[in-house]
Design a protein around this motif. Structure first.
Motif, PDB file in Angstrom:
ATOM      1  N   TYR A 153       2.521  -3.104   0.861  1.00  0.00           N
ATOM      2  CA  TYR A 153       1.079  -3.047   0.617  1.00  0.00           C
ATOM      3  C   TYR A 153       0.525  -1.682   1.035  1.00  0.00           C
ATOM      4  CZ  TYR A 153      -3.904  -3.897   1.075  1.00  0.00           C
ATOM      5  OH  TYR A 153      -5.271  -3.801   0.976  1.00  0.00           O
ATOM      6  N   ALA A 157      -1.032   0.213  -2.230  1.00  0.00           N
ATOM      7  CA  ALA A 157      -2.444  -0.091  -2.484  1.00  0.00           C
ATOM      8  C   ALA A 157      -3.217   1.204  -2.733  1.00  0.00           C
ATOM      9  CB  ALA A 157      -3.046  -0.838  -1.303  1.00  0.00           C
ATOM     10  N   ASN A 205      -3.153 -10.549   1.007  1.00  0.00           N
ATOM     11  CA  ASN A 205      -2.302  -9.572   1.689  1.00  0.00           C
ATOM     12  C   ASN A 205      -2.397  -9.636   3.207  1.00  0.00           C
ATOM     13  OD1 ASN A 205      -3.548  -7.860  -0.911  1.00  0.00           O
ATOM     14  ND2 ASN A 205      -1.339  -7.867  -0.713  1.00  0.00           N
ATOM     15  N   VAL A 231       0.446  -8.229   5.979  1.00  0.00           N
ATOM     16  CA  VAL A 231       0.102  -6.981   6.671  1.00  0.00           C
ATOM     17  C   VAL A 231       0.095  -7.204   8.186  1.00  0.00           C
ATOM     18  CG1 VAL A 231      -1.769  -5.335   7.099  1.00  0.00           C
ATOM     19  CG2 VAL A 231      -1.116  -5.904   4.751  1.00  0.00           C
ATOM     20  N   HIS A 276      -0.764  -4.587  -7.251  1.00  0.00           N
ATOM     21  CA  HIS A 276       0.127  -5.602  -6.688  1.00  0.00           C
ATOM     22  C   HIS A 276       0.104  -6.799  -7.606  1.00  0.00           C
ATOM     23  CE1 HIS A 276       0.561  -3.984  -2.493  1.00  0.00           C
ATOM     24  NE2 HIS A 276      -0.257  -3.141  -3.083  1.00  0.00           N
ATOM     25  N   ARG A 295      -3.271  -8.621  -8.155  1.00  0.00           N
ATOM     26  CA  ARG A 295      -3.938  -8.793  -6.857  1.00  0.00           C
ATOM     27  C   ARG A 295      -5.021  -7.768  -6.702  1.00  0.00           C
ATOM     28  NH1 ARG A 295       0.602  -9.009  -2.215  1.00  0.00           N
ATOM     29  NH2 ARG A 295       1.388 -11.067  -2.578  1.00  0.00           N
ATOM     30  N   ALA A 349      -6.208  -4.859  -4.959  1.00  0.00           N
ATOM     31  CA  ALA A 349      -5.478  -3.830  -4.214  1.00  0.00           C
ATOM     32  C   ALA A 349      -6.332  -3.182  -3.149  1.00  0.00           C
ATOM     33  CB  ALA A 349      -4.937  -2.770  -5.169  1.00  0.00           C
TER      34      ALA A 349
END
Length: 138
Positions: free
Chosen positions: A24, A28, A42, A46, A128, A135, A137
């Motif tokens: 990520y 990202a 996420n 993370v 992502h 997703r 990002a």
């Protein structure tokens, strides 16, 4: 350098379980201004990545895991992820009023930068995808 098999296994487990969060940070396009504002999709990976990087840093500092061993295997990847995560870590330290929050992440970064002093992280920003859906990002 003799490192116990158990310690090596633990290192690999910590590193492998941090990969989603590290990815990520590396991909990202933009990061939120706070760990608390991470996209829900996420946030868990993370947080897990940062905890595990902190644990690897602690094992490197105090647990008998040689810095050369760690940096030789994950040095550049760790530099990329941690460098990108630093503003979020610093914000969390300020917000929590804990200047040492995730402090061993800093130690890990130092070990890796010592092994690769000229390395400048490069990032590949891409959306992502989870379960075939894009997703958020950012």
């Amino acid at each position: 350098m003799a490192v116990s098999g158990e310690l090596i296994r633990l290192f690999y487990e910590l590193w492998e379980s941090s990969q989603g969060g590290c990815e990520y940070f590396e991909t990202a396009p933009t990061l939120p201004e706070s760990l608390e504002k991470l996209p829900r999709s996420n946030a868990g990976e993370v947080q897990r990545a940062l905890r595990n990087l902190n644990r690897i840093g602690h094992l490197t500092e105090y647990g008998g895991l040689p810095g050369e061993f760690v940096a030789g295997l994950i040095g550049k990847e760790a530099i990329r992820a941690i460098t990108r995560a630093r503003p979020l870590i610093e914000e969390a330290r300020t917000r929590r009023e804990e200047p040492d929050y995730l402090g061993y992440v800093d130690k890990l970064l130092g070990v890796c930068q010592q092994a690769f002093p000229e390395y400048e992280p490069k990032y590949r920003f891409e959306p992502h995808a989870a379960f075939g859906l894009a997703r958020d990002a950012g």
